[in-house]
Design a protein around this motif. Structure first.
Motif, short mmCIF file in Angstrom:
data_model
loop_
_atom_site.label_atom_id
_atom_site.label_comp_id
_atom_site.label_asym_id
_atom_site.label_seq_id
_atom_site.Cartn_x
_atom_site.Cartn_y
_atom_site.Cartn_z
N LEU A 48 0.76 -1.31 0.01
CA LEU A 48 0.02 -0.04 0.06
C LEU A 48 0.77 1.24 0.02
O LEU A 48 1.80 1.46 0.88
CB LEU A 48 -0.80 -0.02 1.26
CG LEU A 48 -1.76 1.32 1.42
CD1 LEU A 48 -2.70 1.27 0.23
CD2 LEU A 48 -2.51 1.12 2.59
N CYS A 49 0.62 2.23 -0.89
CA CYS A 49 1.46 3.32 -1.08
C CYS A 49 0.45 4.46 -0.77
O CYS A 49 -0.44 4.69 -1.45
CB CYS A 49 2.11 3.38 -2.50
SG CYS A 49 3.23 1.91 -2.83
N GLU A 55 -5.27 11.89 2.33
CA GLU A 55 -5.46 10.69 2.56
C GLU A 55 -6.32 9.94 1.63
O GLU A 55 -6.32 8.54 1.75
CB GLU A 55 -6.42 10.50 3.94
CG GLU A 55 -7.64 11.38 4.06
CD GLU A 55 -8.39 11.50 5.25
OE1 GLU A 55 -9.47 10.89 5.48
OE2 GLU A 55 -7.73 12.00 6.26
N ALA A 56 -7.03 10.58 0.88
CA ALA A 56 -7.73 9.83 -0.36
C ALA A 56 -6.99 9.45 -1.35
O ALA A 56 -7.30 8.32 -2.11
CB ALA A 56 -8.76 10.76 -1.05
N LYS A 57 -5.70 9.79 -1.70
CA LYS A 57 -4.68 9.43 -2.57
C LYS A 57 -3.87 8.04 -2.04
O LYS A 57 -3.14 8.47 -1.18
CB LYS A 57 -3.90 10.62 -3.06
CG LYS A 57 -4.52 11.52 -3.85
CD LYS A 57 -3.86 12.57 -4.50
CE LYS A 57 -4.51 13.66 -5.25
NZ LYS A 57 -3.55 14.48 -6.00
N ARG A 58 -4.30 7.02 -2.27
CA ARG A 58 -3.43 5.66 -2.13
C ARG A 58 -3.71 4.73 -2.96
O ARG A 58 -4.64 4.62 -3.87
CB ARG A 58 -4.09 5.36 -0.93
CG ARG A 58 -5.44 5.03 -0.56
CD ARG A 58 -5.90 4.78 0.60
NE ARG A 58 -7.43 4.64 0.80
CZ ARG A 58 -8.11 4.03 1.62
NH1 ARG A 58 -7.50 3.28 2.70
NH2 ARG A 58 -9.34 3.76 1.46
N ALA A 59 -2.76 3.91 -3.28
CA ALA A 59 -2.92 2.97 -4.22
C ALA A 59 -1.97 1.51 -3.76
O ALA A 59 -0.96 1.76 -3.27
CB ALA A 59 -2.43 3.37 -5.60
N SER A 116 5.72 8.27 -2.06
CA SER A 116 4.58 7.76 -1.20
C SER A 116 5.33 7.28 -0.15
O SER A 116 6.61 7.18 0.16
CB SER A 116 4.01 6.85 -1.98
OG SER A 116 3.33 7.02 -3.36
N LEU A 117 4.48 7.05 0.89
CA LEU A 117 4.70 6.69 2.23
C LEU A 117 4.21 5.34 2.45
O LEU A 117 2.93 4.90 2.03
CB LEU A 117 4.22 7.66 3.24
CG LEU A 117 4.72 9.23 3.18
CD1 LEU A 117 3.99 9.92 4.39
CD2 LEU A 117 6.14 9.30 3.18
N ASN A 120 2.32 2.47 7.73
CA ASN A 120 2.92 2.69 8.82
C ASN A 120 3.49 4.09 8.96
O ASN A 120 3.21 4.57 9.92
CB ASN A 120 3.95 1.76 8.73
CG ASN A 120 4.52 1.49 10.41
OD1 ASN A 120 5.16 2.32 11.10
ND2 ASN A 120 4.60 0.34 10.97
N LEU A 121 4.74 4.48 8.19
CA LEU A 121 4.97 5.76 8.30
C LEU A 121 3.92 6.67 8.15
O LEU A 121 4.05 8.03 8.73
CB LEU A 121 6.29 5.89 7.11
CG LEU A 121 6.85 7.32 7.00
CD1 LEU A 121 7.25 7.46 8.43
CD2 LEU A 121 7.79 7.43 5.81
N TYR A 122 2.80 6.54 7.11
CA TYR A 122 1.81 7.61 6.89
C TYR A 122 1.04 7.82 8.26
O TYR A 122 0.83 8.90 8.85
CB TYR A 122 0.95 7.13 5.97
CG TYR A 122 -0.44 8.10 5.86
CD1 TYR A 122 -0.58 9.27 5.04
CD2 TYR A 122 -1.52 7.81 6.52
CE1 TYR A 122 -1.54 9.97 4.78
CE2 TYR A 122 -2.60 8.50 6.54
CZ TYR A 122 -2.82 9.55 5.57
OH TYR A 122 -3.77 10.46 5.32
#
Length: 139
Positions: A48-49, A55-59, A116-117, A120-122
């Motif tokens: 997961l990136c 917060e809505a931008k993830r892939a 990206s993060l 866990n880091l996010y």
């Protein structure tokens, strides 16, 4: 962590690792930062990136190849790994530019390259942010 109203000035705290994730076509998809205590991403395994601030931008990304970007050459005031010759560094830079899409490299209006993060880091960064950001008051 440096907090700012200008989102580009906010720093991402902690000791981190960085990896470049490649797609099946050999092109760089994105760079992924994660905390040092996290396992590195693996080829063929979904990760997961997350966008650092949206917060809505993830892939999910399933890289075909993973390259570690962070290498320690200088530690505690001393060279701890042999430095590559300048010619080798120059060739590495030339080769690394070949893995980016042309729209990232064009001079006029380039497409931003994604950094990206890990989840866990996010989560760590945003929890720290919430705990230390000033809370406004309305009267």
């Amino acid at each position: 962590m440096k907090l700012s109203q200008d989102i580009e000035k906010v720093t991402i705290p902690g000791k981190k690792e960085a990896f470049r994730l490649y797609g099946g076509d050999g092109r760089a998809l994105l760079d992924l930062m994660l905390r040092c205590d996290e396992p590195p991403p693996s080829p063929g395994k979904r990760v997961l990136c997350r966008h650092p601030f949206d917060e809505a931008k993830r892939a999910y990304v399933c890289p075909s190849h993973v390259e570690k970007l962070y290498h320690v050459f200088w530690k505690e005031g001393k060279i701890c790994s042999p430095l590559p010759p300048l010619k080798e560094i120059r060739e590495r830079v030339k080769n690394s530019l070949k893995v980016f899409r042309q729209d990232h490299l064009r001079a006029l209006n380039p497409t931003p390259y994604k950094v990206s993060l890990s989840d866990n880091l996010y989560t760590f960064m945003h929890q720290l942010w919430l705990n230390h950001a000033p809370i406004g008051e309305l009267f």
